[in-house]
Design a protein around this motif. Sequence first.
Motif, PDB file in Angstrom:
ATOM      1  N   ASP A  18       0.844  -1.199   0.000  1.00 46.54           N
ATOM      2  CA  ASP A  18       0.000   0.000   0.000  1.00 46.54           C
ATOM      3  C   ASP A  18       0.877   1.246   0.000  1.00 46.54           C
ATOM      4  OD1 ASP A  18      -2.192  -1.674   0.136  1.00 46.54           O
ATOM      5  OD2 ASP A  18      -2.284  -1.608   2.319  1.00 46.54           O
TER       6      ASP A  18
ATOM      7  N   GLU B 145       0.700   5.101   0.432  1.00 46.72           N
ATOM      8  CA  GLU B 145      -0.104   6.234   0.883  1.00 46.72           C
ATOM      9  C   GLU B 145       0.292   7.489   0.114  1.00 46.72           C
ATOM     10  OE1 GLU B 145      -1.387   8.689   4.946  1.00 46.72           O
ATOM     11  OE2 GLU B 145       0.141   7.105   5.029  1.00 46.72           O
TER      12      GLU B 145
ATOM     13  N   ASN C  58     -10.412   4.841  12.440  1.00 49.71           N
ATOM     14  CA  ASN C  58      -9.372   5.005  11.430  1.00 49.71           C
ATOM     15  C   ASN C  58      -9.917   4.512  10.096  1.00 49.71           C
ATOM     16  OD1 ASN C  58      -7.384   5.959  13.282  1.00 49.71           O
ATOM     17  ND2 ASN C  58      -7.094   3.858  13.985  1.00 49.71           N
TER      18      ASN C  58
ATOM     19  N   GLN D  36      -9.364   3.932   5.885  1.00 50.85           N
ATOM     20  CA  GLN D  36      -8.469   3.793   4.739  1.00 50.85           C
ATOM     21  C   GLN D  36      -9.297   3.551   3.484  1.00 50.85           C
ATOM     22  OE1 GLN D  36      -5.711   0.614   5.590  1.00 50.85           O
ATOM     23  NE2 GLN D  36      -4.396   1.917   6.853  1.00 50.85           N
TER      24      GLN D  36
ATOM     25  N   LEU E 159      -8.630   2.556  -0.590  1.00 55.08           N
ATOM     26  CA  LEU E 159      -7.594   2.064  -1.488  1.00 55.08           C
ATOM     27  C   LEU E 159      -8.154   1.801  -2.876  1.00 55.08           C
ATOM     28  CD1 LEU E 159      -7.421   0.247   1.464  1.00 55.08           C
ATOM     29  CD2 LEU E 159      -5.124  -0.030   0.546  1.00 55.08           C
TER      30      LEU E 159
ATOM     31  N   MET F  70      -3.247   4.554  -1.611  1.00 57.16           N
ATOM     32  CA  MET F  70      -4.136   4.638  -0.464  1.00 57.16           C
ATOM     33  C   MET F  70      -4.198   6.063   0.073  1.00 57.16           C
ATOM     34  SD  MET F  70      -3.610   2.830   3.289  1.00 57.16           S
ATOM     35  CE  MET F  70      -2.123   3.791   3.600  1.00 57.16           C
TER      36      MET F  70
ATOM     37  N   GLN G 150      -5.834   7.909   3.737  1.00 54.54           N
ATOM     38  CA  GLN G 150      -6.398   7.552   5.034  1.00 54.54           C
ATOM     39  C   GLN G 150      -6.618   8.796   5.885  1.00 54.54           C
ATOM     40  OE1 GLN G 150      -3.904   4.951   7.362  1.00 54.54           O
ATOM     41  NE2 GLN G 150      -2.024   6.062   6.895  1.00 54.54           N
TER      42      GLN G 150
END
Length: 276
Positions: free
Chosen positions: A40, A42, A208, A210, A212, A266, A268
């Motif tokens: 992943d 970010e 939290n 995320q 993707l 990703m 987040q």
Amino acid sequence: MKTYIKILLIATIAFTSCTDVVDVEVPEAAPRLVVEASLDWEKGTQGNEQTIKLSTSTAYFDKNSNKIVTGASVKVTNDSNSTEFIFTDQNNGEYTSTNFIPIVNQSYTLEIIYNNERYIAQETLKSVADIESVSQEIDDVDLNITVEFNDPEDEENFYFGKFKEQKEVLPELFYNADEFTNGNLMDFEYTINEDIEDDGPLLEDTVNIQLLGISERYYNYIGLLTDQAESDGGPFSTTPAPLRGNCRNITTPENYAFGYFRLSQMVQTSFTYSSK
């Protein structure tokens, strides 16, 4: 299969009861390699630090559910320029790289050599839209958290979402495609079922989040995986079939691996909800 039945008869004035004890031999399959290879990237980071986890499958009643794999050879190759990224064995089931170079829409190949067998998987790194907003809404029973993002109009996109409250051990997973919403505002909605009432206790936690971008093949895979995980296992439900990922055993094809090699861009964020 051998079945042993012991019948205990207890006679009383009011009733007679029977207890049947059934001992069933459960067949065991040979252990397979389990690949956790989710790379992943970010947005806003280099994405150079990546980890791949290897283990072997275990019997259903095995108390040791985490049999790590060490001594394997692991690398990921950029299919366009043949650049190799070596993942170093950390002797704890994890293999790490600090020089991986993520490129959107680039195809990569994972190669694992373990027990003299060669496993191969190929996947393309997919982009993701930015999160536009996160909001909450309370109805008579639930608290709903909505994440909104704008889907690009000129491409086909598939999305994978993870929501994890700090008090929870595992995240809740979502997946979606833009087949009917291409170029429009899309959302994921996470529901907290707590029977919320005006005079009830304060509910508050941080989630939290995320988001993707994933390939169509992984979208189909995670859909089947979720369906199997959510099956109630009733007497008339379909028996789950072994779910194969994209990791093929080139040396011994029938000894395929479990798991998946995925590459994703990703984004987040976190959101603190409150019932008051």
